[in-house]
Design an enzyme around this catalytic site. Structure first.
Site, PDB file in Angstrom:
ATOM      1  N   CYS A 255       0.838  -1.208   0.000  1.00 40.53           N
ATOM      2  CA  CYS A 255       0.000   0.000   0.000  1.00 40.53           C
ATOM      3  C   CYS A 255       0.870   1.255   0.000  1.00 40.53           C
ATOM      4  O   CYS A 255       1.519   1.575   0.990  1.00 40.53           O
ATOM      5  CB  CYS A 255      -0.923  -0.047   1.214  1.00 40.53           C
ATOM      6  SG  CYS A 255      -1.578   1.535   1.734  1.00 40.53           S
TER       7      CYS A 255
ATOM      8  N   CYS B 251       0.124   4.109   2.454  1.00 39.97           N
ATOM      9  CA  CYS B 251       0.535   3.748   3.820  1.00 39.97           C
ATOM     10  C   CYS B 251       1.951   4.236   4.098  1.00 39.97           C
ATOM     11  O   CYS B 251       2.291   4.583   5.227  1.00 39.97           O
ATOM     12  CB  CYS B 251       0.477   2.239   4.020  1.00 39.97           C
ATOM     13  SG  CYS B 251      -1.179   1.562   3.883  1.00 39.97           S
TER      14      CYS B 251
END
Lengths: 106, 307
Positions: free
Chosen positions: A29, A32
Site C-alpha cells: 500500500c 501507507c
C-alpha cells in the site's frame, strides 16, 4: 513503532491504559508509506499520553475484518477497549493530531 | 523569503522544483499531507519514458521527490490553506505555517470526482473506493462494480480482477472512451463484464456496501444489484477553487496564458490544475519544467540578484 498482531491485539490495544492509535497497513500500500512515518512521529510526540502501534492487515486479517477495515491506510483510535475514532485514507498530520487530542480529552 | 513557492507535489510540482533548485532559486514545495499526487494511487506506469519495463507510480514519485530534495528543495508536508497573491511578496499559508515567496507555481493537480449519489460519501472506505491498487485485496472473491468508461476505469477493473470474483464496468454511454489497448485487455478478461447506458442512482448498505440501484438511461428502468464494492473512476476535478483572485475557466481549470502564466504576474501554473486536455504524468512534468523556466526568467527580470 510496535507491531501488533491478531494474537497481541487484545492485550496491547483493547486492554491498554492509554488511548491507542492503530495504523492498519500493508507492504503493497503506497499511501501507507506516507502515513506511517507521520504516525510514528506522533507516537514519539505523545509518549506517555497515547500509544501508537501498527498492524499488518495481510498477516492479521482477523483484526482488520473485525473492525471492517476495507481500505488502507486506516487509523483507528481505541480507548477503554472501544474504537472511538476512525480515519480512512492518508490525511494531513494536523487532522491525525486533532483526532488523538479528541480521544485523549473525551 | 523563498524565490519560488511551489504548491503541489505531483509530477508537475516536483519537476518544477528540480528545475528551480538547479537554477539556484530558493525553493519551497508545499507538498500537502497526502503528497505525491494521483500517481501515488496507481500501480505500474507503462508510458513514462525511460522505464522500459514500467515503474510503480509511488516509486516514480518518491524518486522525483528525492531528486528535488537532493538539489535543495524544502518540502513541507502540510496542505495549502490560503494564499494572498494581491501584494508582493506573495503569502502562502498552511494550517500551522506562513511563507513568503517572490513567485509562486501552482501545481495542485486534480482529485477524484465522486458520483455524488445518495449513500456514497458516508461509505468511502467502507466499500466505496477510488483506488483499486489500495483496496483491491480487501475484496477477495467479491463482486464489484467499476463506474466509468475511460482508461482509469479499465485499469481499476483489471487490478480488481486479481482478487475479485467478478467485476462489472458500468458506463453511462454506449461505448468506451478508453484507449484501444486497455479496452482490449478489459474485454479479454473473463472476470470483466460491461453494462452500458447505465448510471448508479444510489449506493446501499448498513456498515458497508451491499448493493447499488442502477438506472438504464435509455429505458428508464431501475434495478437493484447486490454488490460488495463500488470503485469510482469517472475522472478528476481540478483543485483550483482554493485560490482567490485567480482566473478560472468555465470548466473549473485555472485559466492559462502563454503556456504557464496565470492572470497574476509572478504566479505560474503547471499540470492537471490547468490542463483539461492531456492529463498525463509526462505532460504534467513537462508543464512543470516550463513553469519553472518562466518563473526563473521572470525573477531575473524583476530582481537584480538572486539570494
Amino acid at each position: 513503532m510496535a507491531d501488533i498482531t491478531d494474537r497481541t491485539f487484545e492485550q496491547e490495544v483493547l486492554k491498554s491504559q492509554l488511548p491507542t492509535l492503530v495504523d492498519f497497513w500493508a507492504p503493497w500500500c503506497a499511501p501507507c508509506r506516507i502515513v506511517s512515518p507521520v504516525v510514528e512521529e506522533l507516537g514519539e510526540e505523545y509518549e506517555g499520553k497515547a500509544k501508537v502501534v501498527k498492524l499488518n492487515v495481510d498477516d492479521n486479517p482477523d483484526t482488520a475484518s473485525r473492525y471492517n477495515v476495507m481500505s488502507i491506510p486506516t487509523l483507528i483510535i481505541f480507548k477503554n477497549g472501544q474504537p472511538v475514532k476512525t480515519i480512512i485514507g492518508a490525511q494531513p498530520k494536523e487532522n491525525i493530531r486533532r483526532a488523538i487530542d479528541e480521544a485523549i480529552g473525551s | 523569503m523563498h524565490d519560488v513557492i511551489i504548491i503541489g507535489s505531483g509530477p508537475a510540482g516536483l519537476t518544477a522544483a528540480i528545475y528551480t533548485t538547479r537554477a539556484n532559486l530558493k525553493t519551497l514545495v508545499v507538498a500537502g499531507g497526502k503528497w505525491g499526487g494521483q500517481l501515488m494511487l496507481t500501480t505500474l506506469v507503462e508510458n513514462y519514458p525511460g522505464f522500459s519495463e514500467g515503474i510503480q507510480g509511488p516509486d516514480l514519485m518518491m524518486a522525483m521527490r528525492k531528486q528535488a530534495q537532493r538539489h535543495g528543495a524544502e518540502v513541507v508536508e502540510e496542505d495549502f490553506t490560503e494564499g494572498d497573491f494581491t501584494k508582493k511578496p506573495f503569502v502562502v499559508k498552511t494550517a500551522t505555517k506562513s511563507f513568503e515567496g517572490k513567485s509562486v507555481i501552482i501545481a495542485t493537480g486534480a482529485d477524484t470526482k465522486w458520483l455524488g449519489v445518495p449513500g456514497e460519501k458516508e461509505r468511502i472506505g467502507r466499500g466505496v473506493s477510488s483506488c483499486a491498487p489500495c483496496d483491491a485485496p480487501f475484496f477477495r472473491n467479491k463482486k464489484l462494480i467499476v463506474v466509468g468508461g475511460g482508461d482509469s476505469a479499465m485499469e481499476e477493473a483489471l487490478v480488481l480482477t486479481r482478487f475479485a470474483e467478478k467485476v462489472t464496468i458500468i458506463h453511462r454511454r454506449d461505448s468506451l472512451r478508453a484507449s484501444q489497448i486497455l479496452q482490449q485487455r478489459a474485454k479479454n478478461n473473463p472476470k470483466i463484464t460491461f453494462l452500458f447506458n447505465t448510471t448508479v442512482e444510489e449506493i446501499q448498505g448498513l456498515e458497508k456496501v451491499t448493493g447499488v440501484k442502477l438506472k438504464n438511461n435509455q429505458t428508464g428502468k431501475i434495478t437493484d444489484m447486490p454488490i460488495d464494492g463500488v470503485f469510482v473512476a469517472i475522472g478528476h476535478a481540478p483543485n483550483s477553487r482554493i485560490f482567490q483572485g485567480l482566473e478560472i475557466d468555465e470548466q473549473g481549470y485555472i485559466a492559462v496564458h502563454n503556456h504557464t502564466k496565470t492572470n497574476i504576474e509572478g504566479v505560474f501554473v503547471a499540470g492537471d490544475v490547468h490542463d483539461a486536455k492531456y492529463r498525463q504524468a509526462i505532460t504534467a512534468a513537462g508543464f512543470g519544467c516550463a513553469a519553472a523556466l518562466e518563473a526563473e526568467r521572470w525573477l531575473d527580470s524583476q530582481y537584480d540578484t538572486k539570494n
